[in-house]
Design a protein around this motif. Structure first.
Motif, PDB file in Angstrom:
ATOM      1  N   UNK A  56       0.820  -1.215   0.000  1.00 19.52           N
ATOM      2  CA  UNK A  56       0.000   0.000   0.000  1.00 19.52           C
ATOM      3  C   UNK A  56       0.854   1.266   0.000  1.00 19.52           C
ATOM      4  N   UNK A  57       2.169   1.091   0.040  1.00 23.81           N
ATOM      5  CA  UNK A  57       3.057   2.262  -0.087  1.00 23.81           C
ATOM      6  C   UNK A  57       3.695   2.244  -1.469  1.00 23.81           C
ATOM      7  N   UNK A  58       4.059   3.425  -1.923  1.00 25.30           N
ATOM      8  CA  UNK A  58       4.618   3.567  -3.260  1.00 25.30           C
ATOM      9  C   UNK A  58       6.140   3.366  -3.210  1.00 25.30           C
ATOM     10  N   UNK A  59       6.600   2.235  -3.745  1.00 26.10           N
ATOM     11  CA  UNK A  59       8.030   1.893  -3.663  1.00 26.10           C
ATOM     12  C   UNK A  59       8.916   2.889  -4.439  1.00 26.10           C
ATOM     13  N   UNK A  60       8.562   3.268  -5.680  1.00 32.93           N
ATOM     14  CA  UNK A  60       9.433   4.233  -6.385  1.00 32.93           C
ATOM     15  C   UNK A  60       9.607   5.551  -5.614  1.00 32.93           C
ATOM     16  N   UNK A  61       8.531   6.049  -4.998  1.00 33.85           N
ATOM     17  CA  UNK A  61       8.661   7.300  -4.233  1.00 33.85           C
ATOM     18  C   UNK A  61       9.566   7.080  -3.017  1.00 33.85           C
ATOM     19  N   UNK A  62       9.384   5.946  -2.356  1.00 36.85           N
ATOM     20  CA  UNK A  62      10.252   5.623  -1.219  1.00 36.85           C
ATOM     21  C   UNK A  62      11.703   5.493  -1.641  1.00 36.85           C
ATOM     22  N   UNK A  63      11.923   4.934  -2.838  1.00 36.67           N
ATOM     23  CA  UNK A  63      13.294   4.778  -3.350  1.00 36.67           C
ATOM     24  C   UNK A  63      13.925   6.148  -3.610  1.00 36.67           C
ATOM     25  N   UNK A  64      13.142   7.041  -4.202  1.00 39.69           N
ATOM     26  CA  UNK A  64      13.659   8.399  -4.456  1.00 39.69           C
ATOM     27  C   UNK A  64      14.055   9.054  -3.127  1.00 39.69           C
ATOM     28  N   UNK A  65      13.201   8.902  -2.114  1.00 39.32           N
ATOM     29  CA  UNK A  65      13.506   9.494  -0.814  1.00 39.32           C
ATOM     30  C   UNK A  65      14.779   8.884  -0.209  1.00 39.32           C
TER      31      UNK A  65
END
Lengths: 283, 68
Positions: A56-65
């Motif tokens: 339910x979390x966005x992996x690409x956005x987490x990766x960018x962070x």
């Protein structure tokens, strides 16, 4: 009177005072985050088999962070190395990048939070579940006797799940698995459309805030506390970079030590994220 | 422990995370066949190689600074 051991190490500890102080502080931080990581593990192993939500979390956005924080750690240490080499101008540039990275991290995290707070799960009185992002709340909203009134209807962009899923008792499991396809996790893609739902038809309306389920409660607790540390670290580094930089002219070694101490804190905060990212986003 | 030593630990952890993320994304790709998973996986593996290269550069650049 000069404060002793701000530059030279004490003979008994082998460290200058601020470095000893930051390591003691970081030890207490390890206990704080350690307790939360332990709580996460206990909550997760205590969940019903298959009931812990995935995707339910966005992996690409987490990766960018994650990349943003890794970059900030690189610039903070290279900035400190520049001070060691007596190159104040280079330090200034590198540390500015660190501060920008910290702000980027907080902005991206805020976007993720916003996304969760506008993501709703609506259970209708006939048992159907509509899950999607809020487009608009129509009507209502006025205060009556200090209580905000419900809207007349809400418009969501999302997907609908049949009543049988709720009746199955473990409705969350297939819902989460299907949502995984929507959010860049595993599973197939689900077609989305717009739903206008009258408030009178709803049995439960809840967004994906910390109250939604145990997973989101621990997610918001851990990432929220981490974000506060990022903000705190950025404020300290910003002060050292800006008004505190006068010390460089009078006592450069002490100033360099301050930068090292703030860098140690920053590395700790980034290291916490290196552990948070896989457990919350991937596993 | 100095910032240099902590940075080495941090970069090692970041390398492990990047390699794990790469493997995780490629595993996802084998199930979903989505190009996004493949790209993120390859990017992560490239990132892990980049972190090794950076680590070597960092150790070379800061060889005169001690670990304590």
């Amino acid at each position: 009177m000069d404060i002793p051991y701000t530059v030279l190490p004490r003979r008994d500890t082998g460290l200058y005072n601020a470095k000893l102080g930051i390591w003691l502080f970081l030890a207490s931080e390890v206990m704080l985050f350690g307790a939360l990581f332990s709580s996460y593990i206990l909550l997760r192993v205590g969940a019903y088999p298959g009931a812990w939500p995935h995707g339910i979390l966005n992996v690409p956005i987490g990766t960018v962070n994650t990349m943003v924080l890794i970059c900030s750690s690189v610039t903070v240490v290279l900035g400190w190395a520049a001070l060691k080499a007596n190159n104040f101008a280079r330090y200034r540039k590198l540390q500015a990048i660190t501060i920008v990275c910290s702000m980027m991290f907080v902005c991206i995290k805020s976007y993720e939070y916003y996304d969760k707070f506008t993501h709703y799960e609506v259970v209708l009185k006939d048992g159907r579940v509509i899950d999607g992002h809020l487009i608009e709340k129509v009507g209502g909203g006025q205060m009556v006797n200090g209580v905000r009134q419900h809207p007349e209807s809400i418009i969501l962009h999302g997907v609908e799940f049949p009543a049988e899923m709720k009746a199955a008792g473990m409705a969350k499991v297939p819902l989460m698995e299907r949502l995984a396809g929507e959010h860049g996790g595993h599973g197939s893609h689900v077609e989305h459309k717009e739903y206008t739902i009258a408030w009178s038809d709803t049995a439960r309306v809840q967004n994906y805030g910390p109250w939604h389920n145990t997973y989101l409660a621990i997610y918001f607790t851990m990432t929220g506390l981490h974000a506060l540390h990022v903000i705190g670290g950025a404020l300290v580094m910003g002060w050292i970079w800006g008004p505190g930089a006068k010390l460089w002219k009078t006592d450069p070694e002490r100033y360099t030590n301050r930068v090292e101490v703030s860098g140690l804190f920053w590395h700790f905060v980034d290291l916490v994220w290196i552990f948070l990212f896989p457990i919350l986003y991937l596993l | 422990m100095s910032l240099k030593a902590f940075h080495v630990i941090f970069i090692t952890s970041a390398f492990l995370l990047s390699a794990f993320l790469g493997g995780w994304c490629l595993l996802e790709f084998s199930n979903s066949r989505r190009v996004g998973d493949l790209l993120l996986g390859l990017l992560s593996l490239a990132g892990s190689v980049g972190l090794v290269v950076y680590g070597r550069y960092f150790l070379k650049k800061l060889k005169n600074i001690d670990y304590f």
